[in-house]
Write an enzyme that holds these catalytic residues in place. Structure first.
Site, PDB file in Angstrom:
ATOM      1  CE  LYS A  15       1.730 -48.243  50.035  1.00 46.30           C
ATOM      2  NZ  LYS A  15       0.203 -48.020  50.337  1.00 46.30           N
ATOM      3  CG  ASP A  83       5.150 -47.760  43.843  1.00 48.64           C
ATOM      4  OD1 ASP A  83       5.307 -47.405  45.003  1.00 48.64           O
ATOM      5  OD2 ASP A  83       4.575 -47.568  43.158  1.00 48.64           O
ATOM      6  CD  GLU A  84       1.939 -50.677  44.832  1.00 46.97           C
ATOM      7  OE1 GLU A  84       1.638 -51.513  45.774  1.00 46.97           O
ATOM      8  OE2 GLU A  84       1.295 -49.760  44.674  1.00 46.97           O
ATOM      9  CB  VAL A  85       8.803 -53.759  48.013  1.00 53.33           C
ATOM     10  CG1 VAL A  85       8.045 -53.653  49.367  1.00 53.33           C
ATOM     11  CG2 VAL A  85       9.959 -54.771  47.885  1.00 53.33           C
ATOM     12  CD  GLN A  86       2.466 -54.381  47.530  1.00 53.12           C
ATOM     13  OE1 GLN A  86       3.368 -53.675  48.001  1.00 53.12           O
ATOM     14  NE2 GLN A  86       1.588 -53.887  46.867  1.00 53.12           N
ATOM     15  CB  CYS A 146     -13.519 -45.072  62.101  1.00 50.33           C
ATOM     16  SG  CYS A 146     -12.253 -45.811  63.141  1.00 50.33           S
ATOM     17  CD  GLU A 169      -9.846 -59.247  42.289  1.00 49.79           C
ATOM     18  OE1 GLU A 169     -10.834 -58.724  41.301  1.00 49.79           O
ATOM     19  OE2 GLU A 169     -10.059 -59.936  43.107  1.00 49.79           O
ATOM     20  CB  VAL A 170      -3.613 -55.258  40.368  1.00 52.52           C
ATOM     21  CG1 VAL A 170      -3.344 -53.919  40.379  1.00 52.52           C
ATOM     22  CG2 VAL A 170      -2.294 -56.046  40.710  1.00 52.52           C
ATOM     23  N   GLY A 171      -6.263 -53.831  42.180  1.00 48.87           N
ATOM     24  CA  GLY A 171      -7.262 -52.785  42.128  1.00 48.87           C
ATOM     25  C   GLY A 171      -6.746 -51.724  43.159  1.00 48.87           C
TER      26      GLY A 171
END
Length: 198
Positions: A15, A83-86, A146, A169-171
């Site tokens: 992304k 970026d990171e719209v969530q 997989c 929890e940013v990671g």
């Protein structure tokens, strides 16, 4: 007429590099781009959009009280990239919709759709509700052997899968793995961590 786009994908789906590529394309044509990133995401430094492949750009930090419409109107860029719209609030996404509608500037939002509990983030839910176009950026399951499409995020702590707790929890790869539904519910955590690293 400008549109509001939501491009979502699991972790490691490229992304951020896609966002940075779009920014580069606009800038190569002599056009101005406005970049935004939420304050909570400081993995690469505050106000930095970075890809795991090592490319990065500075961005405006979005705080709780940031008025994105006012910020964009002051700059009047040719395109807005988020970026990171969530991690944004629903009202931020509504402000971005106004940018497309009232300022006629295209807005492309990138981010996750769901959290590790398989629930929508506030920003992602708003993006689904307000976007003119929703596009999936696909990646494959990180589980060894997989080849299914990754559709879920598995949180791993102390060698065990985690399915409940605080939403944010940013990671990175040390904490989260993009997996298919089967391996979300039946993970081989040891094999997964060995194959993808910490």
């Amino acid at each position: 007429m400008a549109k509001l786009y939501f491009r979502f994908g699991q972790m490691n789906a490229s992304k951020s590099i896609q966002l940075l590529t779009v920014a580069h394309s606009y800038e190569e044509q002599g056009k101005k781009v406005a970049l935004f990133t939420p304050a909570i995401d400081d993995r690469y430094g505050r106000g930095v959009i970075a890809s795991r492949v090592g490319i990065a750009k500075r961005a405006v930090v979005v705080e709780e009280d940031t008025d994105l419409f006012a910020c964009v109107r002051a700059q009047m860029p040719d395109c807005v990239l988020v970026d990171e719209v969530q991690f944004l609030r629903a009202y931020h996404v509504r402000q971005l919709a106004r940018v497309a509608d009232d300022l006629d500037i295209p807005v492309i939002m990138y981010g996750l759709l769901k959290d590790y509990r398989n629930r929508l983030f506030e920003g992602s839910e708003a993006a689904i509700l307000w976007a003119d176009r929703i596009e999936e950026i696909k990646t494959i399951c990180a589980h060894p052997g997989c080849d299914r499409k990754a559709t879920m995020i598995l949180k791993v702590k102390d060698g065990r899968p985690v399915y409940e707790g605080e939403q944010i929890e940013v990671g990175g790869n040390d904490l989260y793995k993009s997996v298919c539904r089967k391996h979300y519910f039946h993970p081989d955590v040891e094999g997964l961590m060995r194959a993808t690293g910490p």
